[in-house]
Every structure is written in structure tokens, then in C-alpha cells.
Scaffold this motif. Structure first.
Motif, PDB file in Angstrom:
ATOM      1  N   ILE A  62       0.934  -1.214   0.103  1.00  0.00           N
ATOM      2  CA  ILE A  62       0.135   0.130  -0.112  1.00  0.00           C
ATOM      3  C   ILE A  62       0.818   1.187  -0.100  1.00  0.00           C
ATOM      4  CG2 ILE A  62      -1.672   1.309   1.367  1.00  0.00           C
ATOM      5  CD1 ILE A  62      -2.722  -1.231   2.442  1.00  0.00           C
ATOM      6  N   ARG A  63       0.746   2.214  -0.778  1.00  0.00           N
ATOM      7  CA  ARG A  63       1.451   3.442  -1.008  1.00  0.00           C
ATOM      8  C   ARG A  63       0.779   4.392  -0.179  1.00  0.00           C
ATOM      9  NH1 ARG A  63       2.628   4.248  -7.370  1.00  0.00           N
ATOM     10  NH2 ARG A  63       3.545   2.290  -7.869  1.00  0.00           N
ATOM     11  N   SER A  64       1.228   4.169   1.178  1.00  0.00           N
ATOM     12  CA  SER A  64       0.811   4.903   2.499  1.00  0.00           C
ATOM     13  C   SER A  64       0.866   6.458   2.255  1.00  0.00           C
ATOM     14  CB  SER A  64       1.314   4.434   3.945  1.00  0.00           C
ATOM     15  OG  SER A  64       2.869   4.501   3.590  1.00  0.00           O
ATOM     16  N   ARG A  65       1.934   6.831   1.727  1.00  0.00           N
ATOM     17  CA  ARG A  65       2.292   8.360   1.635  1.00  0.00           C
ATOM     18  C   ARG A  65       1.043   8.814   0.584  1.00  0.00           C
ATOM     19  NH1 ARG A  65       8.897   9.400   1.060  1.00  0.00           N
ATOM     20  NH2 ARG A  65       9.303   8.580   3.208  1.00  0.00           N
ATOM     21  N   ARG A  66       0.796   8.238  -0.508  1.00  0.00           N
ATOM     22  CA  ARG A  66      -0.205   8.840  -1.260  1.00  0.00           C
ATOM     23  C   ARG A  66      -1.602   8.942  -0.267  1.00  0.00           C
ATOM     24  NH1 ARG A  66       0.517   6.143  -7.450  1.00  0.00           N
ATOM     25  NH2 ARG A  66       2.546   7.020  -7.736  1.00  0.00           N
ATOM     26  N   ILE A  67      -1.861   7.705   0.403  1.00  0.00           N
ATOM     27  CA  ILE A  67      -3.310   7.704   1.029  1.00  0.00           C
ATOM     28  C   ILE A  67      -3.179   8.951   1.853  1.00  0.00           C
ATOM     29  CG2 ILE A  67      -4.672   6.438   2.604  1.00  0.00           C
ATOM     30  CD1 ILE A  67      -4.629   5.264  -0.244  1.00  0.00           C
ATOM     31  N   THR A  68      -2.290   9.204   2.725  1.00  0.00           N
ATOM     32  CA  THR A  68      -2.065  10.218   3.728  1.00  0.00           C
ATOM     33  C   THR A  68      -1.987  11.698   2.943  1.00  0.00           C
ATOM     34  OG1 THR A  68      -0.543   9.091   5.227  1.00  0.00           O
ATOM     35  CG2 THR A  68      -0.719  11.450   5.309  1.00  0.00           C
ATOM     36  N   PHE A  69      -1.463  11.891   1.705  1.00  0.00           N
ATOM     37  CA  PHE A  69      -1.656  12.956   0.902  1.00  0.00           C
ATOM     38  C   PHE A  69      -3.136  13.319   0.627  1.00  0.00           C
ATOM     39  CE2 PHE A  69      -2.000  14.995  -3.038  1.00  0.00           C
ATOM     40  CZ  PHE A  69      -1.306  16.128  -2.910  1.00  0.00           C
ATOM     41  N   LEU A  70      -3.634  11.969   0.181  1.00  0.00           N
ATOM     42  CA  LEU A  70      -5.264  12.073  -0.474  1.00  0.00           C
ATOM     43  C   LEU A  70      -6.150  12.657   0.653  1.00  0.00           C
ATOM     44  CD1 LEU A  70      -7.160  11.430  -2.551  1.00  0.00           C
ATOM     45  CD2 LEU A  70      -7.404   9.302  -1.788  1.00  0.00           C
ATOM     46  N   VAL A  71      -6.147  12.237   1.995  1.00  0.00           N
ATOM     47  CA  VAL A  71      -6.981  12.409   3.012  1.00  0.00           C
ATOM     48  C   VAL A  71      -6.983  13.971   3.247  1.00  0.00           C
ATOM     49  CG1 VAL A  71      -7.077  10.194   3.981  1.00  0.00           C
ATOM     50  CG2 VAL A  71      -5.511  11.667   4.708  1.00  0.00           C
ATOM     51  N   TYR A  72      -5.608  14.665   3.359  1.00  0.00           N
ATOM     52  CA  TYR A  72      -5.587  15.903   3.431  1.00  0.00           C
ATOM     53  C   TYR A  72      -6.167  16.909   2.421  1.00  0.00           C
ATOM     54  CZ  TYR A  72      -2.633  15.193   7.667  1.00  0.00           C
ATOM     55  OH  TYR A  72      -2.158  14.641   9.032  1.00  0.00           O
ATOM     56  N   VAL A  73      -6.275  16.581   1.146  1.00  0.00           N
ATOM     57  CA  VAL A  73      -6.866  16.956   0.138  1.00  0.00           C
ATOM     58  C   VAL A  73      -8.146  17.067   0.198  1.00  0.00           C
ATOM     59  CG1 VAL A  73      -6.853  17.086  -2.341  1.00  0.00           C
ATOM     60  CG2 VAL A  73      -4.806  16.905  -1.443  1.00  0.00           C
ATOM     61  N   VAL A  74      -8.618  15.516   0.524  1.00  0.00           N
ATOM     62  CA  VAL A  74     -10.210  15.621   0.992  1.00  0.00           C
ATOM     63  C   VAL A  74     -10.693  16.522   1.841  1.00  0.00           C
ATOM     64  CG1 VAL A  74     -11.966  13.898   1.658  1.00  0.00           C
ATOM     65  CG2 VAL A  74     -10.059  13.407  -0.178  1.00  0.00           C
ATOM     66  N   SER A  75      -9.802  16.494   3.055  1.00  0.00           N
ATOM     67  CA  SER A  75     -10.252  17.194   4.371  1.00  0.00           C
ATOM     68  C   SER A  75     -10.563  18.957   3.783  1.00  0.00           C
ATOM     69  CB  SER A  75      -9.281  17.058   5.252  1.00  0.00           C
ATOM     70  OG  SER A  75      -9.571  17.962   6.459  1.00  0.00           O
ATOM     71  N   ALA A  76      -9.530  19.233   2.961  1.00  0.00           N
ATOM     72  CA  ALA A  76      -9.599  20.593   2.535  1.00  0.00           C
ATOM     73  C   ALA A  76     -10.630  20.682   1.599  1.00  0.00           C
ATOM     74  CB  ALA A  76      -8.188  21.016   1.819  1.00  0.00           C
ATOM     75  N   ALA A  77     -11.227  19.913   0.884  1.00  0.00           N
ATOM     76  CA  ALA A  77     -12.227  19.988  -0.085  1.00  0.00           C
ATOM     77  C   ALA A  77     -13.504  20.064   0.690  1.00  0.00           C
ATOM     78  CB  ALA A  77     -12.492  18.968  -1.234  1.00  0.00           C
ATOM     79  N   CYS A  78     -13.802  19.379   1.867  1.00  0.00           N
ATOM     80  CA  CYS A  78     -14.938  19.401   2.615  1.00  0.00           C
ATOM     81  C   CYS A  78     -14.952  20.718   3.160  1.00  0.00           C
ATOM     82  CB  CYS A  78     -14.909  18.217   3.478  1.00  0.00           C
ATOM     83  SG  CYS A  78     -14.977  16.504   2.972  1.00  0.00           S
ATOM     84  N   ALA A  79     -13.775  21.209   3.899  1.00  0.00           N
ATOM     85  CA  ALA A  79     -13.764  22.594   4.667  1.00  0.00           C
ATOM     86  C   ALA A  79     -14.124  23.732   3.527  1.00  0.00           C
ATOM     87  CB  ALA A  79     -12.289  22.728   5.079  1.00  0.00           C
ATOM     88  N   ALA A  80     -13.487  23.464   2.295  1.00  0.00           N
ATOM     89  CA  ALA A  80     -14.143  24.525   1.134  1.00  0.00           C
ATOM     90  C   ALA A  80     -15.638  24.662   1.114  1.00  0.00           C
ATOM     91  CB  ALA A  80     -13.339  24.276  -0.077  1.00  0.00           C
ATOM     92  N   ILE A  81     -15.989  23.537   0.841  1.00  0.00           N
ATOM     93  CA  ILE A  81     -17.502  23.537   0.712  1.00  0.00           C
ATOM     94  C   ILE A  81     -18.228  24.205   1.856  1.00  0.00           C
ATOM     95  CG2 ILE A  81     -19.636  22.143   0.312  1.00  0.00           C
ATOM     96  CD1 ILE A  81     -17.962  19.996  -1.105  1.00  0.00           C
ATOM     97  N   ALA A  82     -17.867  23.655   3.300  1.00  0.00           N
ATOM     98  CA  ALA A  82     -18.449  24.460   4.370  1.00  0.00           C
ATOM     99  C   ALA A  82     -18.077  25.742   4.466  1.00  0.00           C
ATOM    100  CB  ALA A  82     -17.665  23.600   5.687  1.00  0.00           C
ATOM    101  N   GLY A  83     -16.719  26.226   4.045  1.00  0.00           N
ATOM    102  CA  GLY A  83     -16.625  27.693   3.846  1.00  0.00           C
ATOM    103  C   GLY A  83     -17.637  28.565   2.912  1.00  0.00           C
TER     104      GLY A  83
END
Length: 356
Positions: free
Chosen positions: A221-242
Motif C-alpha cells: 500500500i502506498r501509504s504516503r499517497r493515501i495520507t496525501f489524499l486524505v488531507y486534500v479531501v479534508s480541505a475540499a470538505c472545508a471549502a464547501i463548508a466555507g
């Protein structure tokens, strides 16, 4: 009898039992204090009522908490979601304010796309710091938490950006199919995240990274890619909330939008049963936790509790919920209640046995 006790223990031991109990108690307390609290009316094809308002106001928190759940599942934390929401809202409102026709749907869509794009870049920045460079998540996101507020103020030039855009305001206070649009958006994002993480292997991969990132890497499993992905998803959710937060008031204040929402999001995730150590996440529990926090906030204001003590009242309730749903605390409490007390005889009361 033992079967009934086992079933009762299974129900009370569920991670959502006590949060739901506290949520129901809050609703009952509000109904007693204000009998019309539970009433829902249909006016002009739209649903109105205190319950609808609670769900609508909790929509931004639900979105932020969903992204936070994925981040915490990997063993990380994202303290920058409030700042990301402020930046995304400021970018969107700034673009709309500079257009001659603020009511143009195309203008609003372009503004939302710009704000969303900037948020994705900020999420990628967090992902690079954590997954690429290896900075501790709390430090990496704390950097953006502070710098993001400054960036939002810089975009707004230290002022509150006020707009008069009907299409943009719909994001916060509009309706769709009798329900507020904010609820529909939050529901759609929740379903999308649930499908992607529970109907595919993505959720299991995220949990494996949080359980043991090195073992996951060795397993392919490419754990670094998964970690990178979840922070991008978190920012996307925060943008919609904003977008929702700024659309509610038709303005963007870089210093106030999303202020402390990261703390409420972390509390919602923890109340929902997700451990901060990572490895497991529960989206349904996160939604219940967000609803509980918003209901508590609404109750504080509805019951005219002193604003200076409202935060303390909120903290006490959250602490109680977290304690009573913690397995270790419940086990210790039961152990103390079940320890038998053996009577101790006074010294010297035993009769000496005299041999015959």
C-alpha cells in the motif's frame, strides 16, 4: 434472563448508544423549555422549524468532520480546516464582489471553482508537509491554521467582503425538494464519502495506514499517497463548508469564518467513536457527533444561558459523553460497583481452641 442482559449490554455498549441518548435528552429538554421546539411546518413548499434549523446549521460542521474523520483514521490531525474554509469563502466572495453582475450563475460557479481550487492547493500543501517531508501532522497543519488566517485577511485586505448575490446565497439558505440546500449538500457529500470508503477498498486502506503505516507500505500500500489524499479531501470538505458559512451572511470575514470549527470537528469525530490514535473511523458516528454539538449549541442559546458560561457548559456535556462511552471508563466503573465487600472481624474475637 441472561439473554436479555446480554442483548441489553450489547445495545448499551454500542459506540452510538450514549451519544444518541444525550442527543434525545437535549431535544426533550428543549421541548420542555419551549413546547414548539419539535414542531415542523411546511410553508410555501419549504420545511421550517427548530429541528430543521439544527440540521441546516450543523451541515458545515458535518462536512468538516467528515474530512477530519479520514485524516484522524490515518493517525493524523488537521487543525487548518477553519482557515481553509475562511480562505475558500474569501476567494469566492472577492471574485463575486468584483463582477458587474453578481447575480449571474456563471459568475457564482466560477467563484466557487476558484475557491475550491485554492482549497485543494492548501490541502495538497498539508499533504506534502505530512506525507512527503514527514512533519508531524499537528505541527504541519498548525502552520496553515495560523498562516491561512493571514492569507484570508490578505485576500480581503483586512476588510469584510460584502456581496449581494442571490445564486451564491442559495448555497447557505436556499431550498431543494422542501429541504434547505445545505442539508442536501451535506447529505450528498456524506453518501459520496460513505460509498467511496465503505463500498470500495479505500476505507480499509485508510484504516490500515492509520493502524500501521510501515506494515501497510510493506504490504504494497502506498501509504504516503493515501495520507496525501486524505488531507486534500479534508480541505475540499472545508471549502464547501466555507461556501455555506459565507453564503449564510452574504459576506466573508477572514478572521471569523470557520473560527474554532476544527475543534468542534475533532469533538464530533471523537464522540462518534473514532479513536484519535487512528486505525478505524465511523462516518455515521461522526454525523451524530456533529448533530449533538450543534444541538448543544442551539440549546445554550435557546435557554438564555450566560454566554460567558456557555463554553463551560458545552465542555462539561462533551466530557460526560466521551467518558460514558469510553469502554475503559465503563469497565472501571462496573468493576468498582461489583467488588464485594467482605466483613472484617475485630481482632481478638476468635476463641482459642483448647485441645481435649
Amino acid at each position: 434472563m441472561s439473554t436479555v442482559r446480554a442483548r441489553a449490554a450489547g445495545v448499551t455498549g454500542h459506540r452510538l448508544f450514549w451519544p444518541l441518548v444525550v442527543l434525545v435528552l437535549l431535544l426533550v429538554a428543549n421541548a420542555v423549555y419551549r413546547p414548539s421546539f419539535l414542531s415542523v411546518e411546511l410553508k410555501n413548499g419549504h420545511l421550517y422549524g427548530s429541528l430543521i434549523d439544527i440540521v441546516r446549521l450543523s451541515a458545515p460542521l458535518i462536512l468538516v468532520a467528515l474530512g477530519m474523520s479520514l485524516v484522524i483514521a490515518t493517525g493524523g490531525i488537521d487543525l487548518s480546516v477553519g482557515a481553509v474554509a475562511a480562505v475558500a469563502g474569501a476567494v469566492a466572495c472577492l471574485y463575486i464582489s468584483e463582477q458587474p453582475d453578481q447575480n449571474s450563475v456563471g459568475v457564482v460557479l466560477t467563484a466557487v471553482a476558484l475557491g475550491f481550487g485554492v482549497a485543494l492547493l492548501l490541502g495538497a500543501w498539508n499533504g506534502i508537509l505530512v506525507a512527503g517531508i514527514g512533519i508531524q501532522p499537528i505541527i504541519a497543519t498548525l502552520i496553515l491554521m495560523v498562516a491561512g488566517r493571514g492569507l484570508a485577511q490578505l485576500i480581503a485586505e483586512g476588510q469584510i467582503i460584502t456581496i449581494n448575490s442571490g445564486p451564491y446565497k442559495v448555497i447557505g439558505v436556499g431550498h431543494l425538494l422542501t429541504l434547505p440546500l445545505a442539508i442536501v449538500i451535506a447529505l450528498a457529500v456524506t453518501v459520496l464519502v460513505a460509498v467511496l470508503t465503505r463500498r470500495t477498498a479505500l476505507g480499509m486502506i485508510i484504516e490500515s495506514v492509520g493502524g500501521n503505516a510501515e506494515a501497510s507500505r510493506l504490504a504494497g500500500i502506498r501509504s504516503r499517497r493515501i495520507t496525501f489524499l486524505v488531507y486534500v479531501v479534508s480541505a475540499a470538505c472545508a471549502a464547501i463548508a466555507g461556501f455555506m458559512m459565507t453564503a449564510n451572511v452574504s459576506s466573508a470575514d477572514g478572521n471569523a469564518v470557520g473560527l474554532w470549527v476544527e475543534l468542534d470537528a475533532i469533538l464530533a469525530v471523537v464522540i462518534g467513536g473514532t479513536a484519535l490514535a487512528g486505525g478505524r473511523f465511523y462516518l455515521g458516528g461522526t454525523v451524530v457527533g456533529a448533530l449533538l454539538i450543534q444541538t448543544l449549541t442551539t440549546s445554550v442559546y435557546a435557554m438564555n444561558i450566560d454566554p460567558q458560561t456557555s463554553l463551560l457548559f458545552k465542555a462539561v456535556v462533551v466530557i460526560v459523553v466521551c467518558l460514558i462511552q469510553a469502554p475503559a471508563f465503563r469497565a472501571r466503573f462496573r468493576r468498582r460497583r461489583s467488588v464485594p465487600v467482605t466483613p472484617v472481624e475485630p481482632v481478638g474475637t476468635e476463641k482459642e481452641q483448647v485441645p481435649a
